[in-house]
Design a protein around this motif. Structure first.
Motif, PDB file in Angstrom:
ATOM      1  N   ALA A 143       0.635 -18.853  -7.652  1.00 55.04           N
ATOM      2  CA  ALA A 143       0.463 -17.480  -6.703  1.00 55.04           C
ATOM      3  C   ALA A 143       1.673 -16.240  -7.471  1.00 55.04           C
ATOM      4  O   ALA A 143       1.946 -15.926  -8.390  1.00 55.04           O
ATOM      5  CB  ALA A 143       1.435 -17.852  -5.541  1.00 55.04           C
ATOM      6  N   ASN A 144       0.977 -14.989  -7.189  1.00 52.92           N
ATOM      7  CA  ASN A 144       0.754 -13.880  -7.479  1.00 52.92           C
ATOM      8  C   ASN A 144       2.065 -13.682  -6.874  1.00 52.92           C
ATOM      9  O   ASN A 144       2.168 -12.740  -6.039  1.00 52.92           O
ATOM     10  CB  ASN A 144      -0.065 -13.425  -7.528  1.00 52.92           C
ATOM     11  CG  ASN A 144       0.445 -11.785  -8.588  1.00 52.92           C
ATOM     12  OD1 ASN A 144       1.255 -11.616  -9.392  1.00 52.92           O
ATOM     13  ND2 ASN A 144      -1.231 -10.716  -8.452  1.00 52.92           N
ATOM     14  N   LEU A 145       3.330 -13.440  -7.017  1.00 52.48           N
ATOM     15  CA  LEU A 145       4.749 -13.130  -7.161  1.00 52.48           C
ATOM     16  C   LEU A 145       5.680 -11.969  -7.973  1.00 52.48           C
ATOM     17  O   LEU A 145       5.882 -11.361  -7.969  1.00 52.48           O
ATOM     18  CB  LEU A 145       5.422 -14.179  -6.842  1.00 52.48           C
ATOM     19  CG  LEU A 145       5.458 -15.232  -5.874  1.00 52.48           C
ATOM     20  CD1 LEU A 145       6.273 -15.677  -6.116  1.00 52.48           C
ATOM     21  CD2 LEU A 145       4.543 -14.739  -4.567  1.00 52.48           C
ATOM     22  N   ASN A 146       4.002 -11.828  -8.822  1.00 47.51           N
ATOM     23  CA  ASN A 146       5.074 -10.191  -9.655  1.00 47.51           C
ATOM     24  C   ASN A 146       4.171  -8.770  -9.618  1.00 47.51           C
ATOM     25  O   ASN A 146       4.077  -7.738 -10.252  1.00 47.51           O
ATOM     26  CB  ASN A 146       4.396 -10.643 -11.001  1.00 47.51           C
ATOM     27  CG  ASN A 146       4.730  -9.943 -12.102  1.00 47.51           C
ATOM     28  OD1 ASN A 146       6.263  -9.647 -12.208  1.00 47.51           O
ATOM     29  ND2 ASN A 146       4.246  -9.514 -13.197  1.00 47.51           N
TER      30      ASN A 146
ATOM     31  N   ARG B  22       3.294  -7.889  -2.783  1.00 52.44           N
ATOM     32  CA  ARG B  22       3.754  -8.877  -3.167  1.00 52.44           C
ATOM     33  C   ARG B  22       4.750  -9.806  -2.335  1.00 52.44           C
ATOM     34  O   ARG B  22       4.937 -10.780  -2.275  1.00 52.44           O
ATOM     35  CB  ARG B  22       5.204  -8.836  -4.299  1.00 52.44           C
ATOM     36  CG  ARG B  22       6.113  -9.155  -5.151  1.00 52.44           C
ATOM     37  CD  ARG B  22       6.805  -8.298  -5.421  1.00 52.44           C
ATOM     38  NE  ARG B  22       7.879  -7.489  -5.523  1.00 52.44           N
ATOM     39  CZ  ARG B  22       7.724  -6.628  -5.419  1.00 52.44           C
ATOM     40  NH1 ARG B  22       7.063  -5.715  -5.994  1.00 52.44           N
ATOM     41  NH2 ARG B  22       8.482  -5.671  -5.271  1.00 52.44           N
TER      42      ARG B  22
ATOM     43  N   GLU C 111       2.350 -12.105  -0.482  1.00 51.07           N
ATOM     44  CA  GLU C 111       1.619 -13.204  -1.256  1.00 51.07           C
ATOM     45  C   GLU C 111       3.479 -13.970  -0.858  1.00 51.07           C
ATOM     46  O   GLU C 111       2.844 -15.396  -0.801  1.00 51.07           O
ATOM     47  CB  GLU C 111       1.594 -13.242  -2.443  1.00 51.07           C
ATOM     48  CG  GLU C 111       1.329 -14.224  -3.117  1.00 51.07           C
ATOM     49  CD  GLU C 111      -0.126 -14.711  -3.204  1.00 51.07           C
ATOM     50  OE1 GLU C 111      -0.036 -15.042  -3.472  1.00 51.07           O
ATOM     51  OE2 GLU C 111      -1.295 -13.786  -2.720  1.00 51.07           O
ATOM     52  N   GLY C 112       4.582 -13.389  -1.025  1.00 48.49           N
ATOM     53  CA  GLY C 112       5.566 -14.355  -1.071  1.00 48.49           C
ATOM     54  C   GLY C 112       5.717 -15.587  -0.047  1.00 48.49           C
ATOM     55  O   GLY C 112       6.601 -16.406   0.352  1.00 48.49           O
TER      56      GLY C 112
ATOM     57  N   TYR D 173       6.339 -18.942   0.244  1.00 46.62           N
ATOM     58  CA  TYR D 173       7.409 -19.973   0.004  1.00 46.62           C
ATOM     59  C   TYR D 173       7.347 -20.212   1.785  1.00 46.62           C
ATOM     60  O   TYR D 173       8.100 -21.781   2.381  1.00 46.62           O
ATOM     61  CB  TYR D 173       8.876 -18.924   0.178  1.00 46.62           C
ATOM     62  CG  TYR D 173       9.595 -18.124  -1.111  1.00 46.62           C
ATOM     63  CD1 TYR D 173      10.290 -19.172  -1.431  1.00 46.62           C
ATOM     64  CD2 TYR D 173       8.969 -16.772  -1.696  1.00 46.62           C
ATOM     65  CE1 TYR D 173      10.537 -18.886  -3.249  1.00 46.62           C
ATOM     66  CE2 TYR D 173       9.673 -16.828  -2.305  1.00 46.62           C
ATOM     67  CZ  TYR D 173       9.922 -18.380  -3.194  1.00 46.62           C
ATOM     68  OH  TYR D 173      10.670 -17.475  -4.390  1.00 46.62           O
TER      69      TYR D 173
ATOM     70  N   ILE E 278      13.341 -15.203  -2.953  1.00 45.04           N
ATOM     71  CA  ILE E 278      13.017 -14.793  -1.987  1.00 45.04           C
ATOM     72  C   ILE E 278      13.356 -13.136  -2.027  1.00 45.04           C
ATOM     73  O   ILE E 278      12.576 -11.671  -1.953  1.00 45.04           O
ATOM     74  CB  ILE E 278      13.453 -15.149  -0.597  1.00 45.04           C
ATOM     75  CG1 ILE E 278      12.075 -16.200  -0.032  1.00 45.04           C
ATOM     76  CG2 ILE E 278      13.185 -13.647   0.402  1.00 45.04           C
ATOM     77  CD1 ILE E 278      12.202 -16.904   1.503  1.00 45.04           C
TER      78      ILE E 278
ATOM     79  N   ILE F 282      12.265 -11.258  -5.312  1.00 40.59           N
ATOM     80  CA  ILE F 282      11.012 -10.678  -5.176  1.00 40.59           C
ATOM     81  C   ILE F 282      11.172  -9.592  -3.968  1.00 40.59           C
ATOM     82  O   ILE F 282      10.152  -8.745  -4.079  1.00 40.59           O
ATOM     83  CB  ILE F 282      10.270 -11.173  -5.270  1.00 40.59           C
ATOM     84  CG1 ILE F 282       9.800 -12.197  -3.518  1.00 40.59           C
ATOM     85  CG2 ILE F 282       9.980 -12.739  -6.012  1.00 40.59           C
ATOM     86  CD1 ILE F 282       8.783 -13.586  -3.360  1.00 40.59           C
TER      87      ILE F 282
ATOM     88  N   ARG G 223       8.604 -13.369 -12.252  1.00 40.52           N
ATOM     89  CA  ARG G 223       7.268 -12.665 -11.866  1.00 40.52           C
ATOM     90  C   ARG G 223       6.658 -13.836 -12.190  1.00 40.52           C
ATOM     91  O   ARG G 223       5.457 -13.803 -12.864  1.00 40.52           O
ATOM     92  CB  ARG G 223       8.104 -12.150 -13.067  1.00 40.52           C
ATOM     93  CG  ARG G 223       9.051 -11.044 -12.595  1.00 40.52           C
ATOM     94  CD  ARG G 223       8.637 -10.064 -13.554  1.00 40.52           C
ATOM     95  NE  ARG G 223       9.763  -9.493 -13.760  1.00 40.52           N
ATOM     96  CZ  ARG G 223       9.584  -7.715 -13.219  1.00 40.52           C
ATOM     97  NH1 ARG G 223       7.404  -7.677 -13.137  1.00 40.52           N
ATOM     98  NH2 ARG G 223       9.990  -7.019 -13.083  1.00 40.52           N
ATOM     99  N   HIS G 224       6.347 -15.207 -11.025  1.00 39.64           N
ATOM    100  CA  HIS G 224       5.192 -15.756 -10.857  1.00 39.64           C
ATOM    101  C   HIS G 224       3.811 -15.124 -11.155  1.00 39.64           C
ATOM    102  O   HIS G 224       3.597 -14.071 -10.179  1.00 39.64           O
ATOM    103  CB  HIS G 224       5.084 -17.069  -9.859  1.00 39.64           C
ATOM    104  CG  HIS G 224       6.185 -17.408  -9.917  1.00 39.64           C
ATOM    105  ND1 HIS G 224       7.125 -18.901 -11.118  1.00 39.64           N
ATOM    106  CD2 HIS G 224       7.617 -17.859  -8.757  1.00 39.64           C
ATOM    107  CE1 HIS G 224       7.931 -19.352 -10.613  1.00 39.64           C
ATOM    108  NE2 HIS G 224       8.242 -18.433  -9.532  1.00 39.64           N
TER     109      HIS G 224
END
Length: 458
Positions: free
Chosen positions: A327-330, A337, A340-341, A345, A375, A378, A389-390
């Motif tokens: 996943a793009n958490l960055n 963000r 996506e989070g 999650y 959580i 981010i 920062r995945h």
């Protein structure tokens, strides 16, 4: 109204992406009336988009919402959960528009119907609401961001998440996601060093070494090329005592299965200090590198990550097996963000709901101390404070290409191992497996959670 158009288009794009991932994912077929957390989030997103286009967009969504008829057939709890997601998204939208008082009103409503001990959606919204509230407090000056000596605690969050801990070990035994990743990863490692009677594995994320015992058993059981010796070199910057204990346990396990084995620990204060001279390399060994969630913590420290990769390239392993979050958490964009989070999650909370009881201590600790803090980071943090920062497989591909790395296709045996281990769990049918190029994407009911890939240096 540009911000509104932006958040609507961004959300629509995310919905499309997650719908496509569901269409491609295999194995999971809903059994029974319960719908997944991912589906609840997508339905809540649809209501959010509809709310934005209605004249009453500033009001809190309730059961009398004009679009509620489109969700006929759902239980009362599911309808309320959809409204929770909708109002959470409405609150996030107000934050992007700096309409903080309206956002707080929506969060107050969310707090009434969400809690840390409810179903997966209620728990998810509970932690995202807390994070949004902290973001509001920071942006309005009610809470001062970390500074001075207190800033030292910020990178420690990434270290705590990555460090071995008893909760993670117990969780590993309960959730098929991580078992599937380890078994498939070990098979990819075995494929890479195939034909070697002496094997050396440089492990960048050994933790409690569960994957190492899988590797040991696999090496001992192969008949085509009997193993003469296995050497594992664990590389770490923290948790020296725990890694030493892991080494002792692995030595005992090796003795119990008659495996010639040696364990080396390379501790460096800073990854910039890591070099090939500390690795005790032998040209007769089949050399492999293994890392499971061992690289993402250096994304914010690009010089450390690049230094590590240069060392790995210099030793030219036969294979490097990489497992990371899919996943793009960055994203620098808060909306991207946040959404996506929410999906990522949400799937993790869903997996805990399916595999553990609501009062399970492992679940409570995992959600509050690990998922909840992730959580919060981010959502509520920016700049150097944001350490979670995945990034997804495509970002890693571009990064690895800088070092002449080429992705290799995972064998059918590797895919078979992932499927086989998932089937041993009561909730294993919720594990989904998909291909992204040569990589394996392991998900929960279609939502990508982690990727596994194998690489060689050209």
């Amino acid at each position: 109204m540009q911000e509104l158009a932006d958040i609507e288009s961004q959300y629509s794009e995310q919905i499309k992406k997650h719908t496509q991932s569901h269409e491609k994912a295999v194995r999971y077929k809903p059994s029974g009336p319960k719908i997944s957390t991912d589906t609840i989030i997508r339905l809540g997103g649809e209501r959010f988009i509809q709310s934005c286009s209605s004249t009453s967009m500033n009001d809190i969504s309730t059961l009398s919402h004009p679009y509620s008829n489109s969700f006929s057939g759902l239980s009362d709890e599911e309808v309320k959960d959809i409204q929770l997601i909708e109002n959470l998204l409405l609150s996030a939208e107000k934050v992007t528009q700096q309409q903080f008082e309206q956002s707080i009103k929506l969060l107050d409503w969310c707090n009434v119907l969400s809690c840390s001990s409810g179903n997966s959606i209620q728990r998810l919204v509970h932690y995202f609401s807390k994070a949004l509230r902290e973001k509001i407090n920071k942006e309005t000056g009610r809470v001062v961001s970390s500074s001075g000596s207190g800033k030292k605690d910020v990178p420690n969050l990434a270290e705590r998440v990555m460090s071995p801990n008893p909760t993670a070990t117990m969780l590993y035994e309960k959730i098929p996601l991580y078992h599937a990743g380890h078994f498939s990863g070990v098979q990819a490692l075995m494929d890479g060093v195939s034909g070697s009677q002496k094997v050396h594995v440089i492990d960048l994320s050994i933790k409690h070494g569960a994957h190492c015992t899988i590797l040991m058993q696999a090496l001992v059981s192969q008949s085509r090329c009997p193993i003469k010796h296995l050497k594992i070199t664990a590389v770490g910057t923290t948790s020296k005592q725990i890694i030493e204990q892991t080494g002792d346990c692995l030595k005992s396990f090796a003795e119990s299965i008659n495996l010639s084995f040696s364990f080396n620990l390379v501790m460096v204060e800073d990854m910039l200090d890591f070099n090939k001279d500390v690795l005790e390399l032998d040209p007769d060994e089949g050399l492999g590198v293994y890392t499971s969630y061992g690289l993402w913590g250096m994304i914010a420290q690009q010089d450390r990550l690049e230094s590590l990769m240069k060392v790995i390239k210099s030793v030219n392993p036969r294979v490097m097996v990489v497992g990371e979050v899919a996943a793009n958490l960055n994203s620098p964009n808060f909306v991207n963000r946040f959404i996506e989070g929410l999906f990522f999650y949400g799937a993790l909370f869903d997996s805990l709901e399916d595999c553990l009881g609501r009062e399970d201590e492992i679940r409570i600790v995992t959600e509050s101390m690990h998922l909840g803090k992730g959580i919060n980071n981010i959502v509520a943090s920016e700049g150097a404070e944001r350490v979670i920062r995945h990034v997804n497989i495509d970002v890693w591909r571009k990064f690895f290409a800088q070092f002449g790395m080429k992705e290799t296709e995972l064998s059918m045996s590797s895919l078979f191992q992932a499927n086989q281990v998932a089937e041993k769990f009561a909730c294993g049918s919720c594990c989904t497996f998909d291909r992204d190029g040569y990589s394996l994407i392991i998900g929960w009911k279609g939502t990508p959670i982690q990727f596994l890939s194998a690489w060689k240096f050209s």
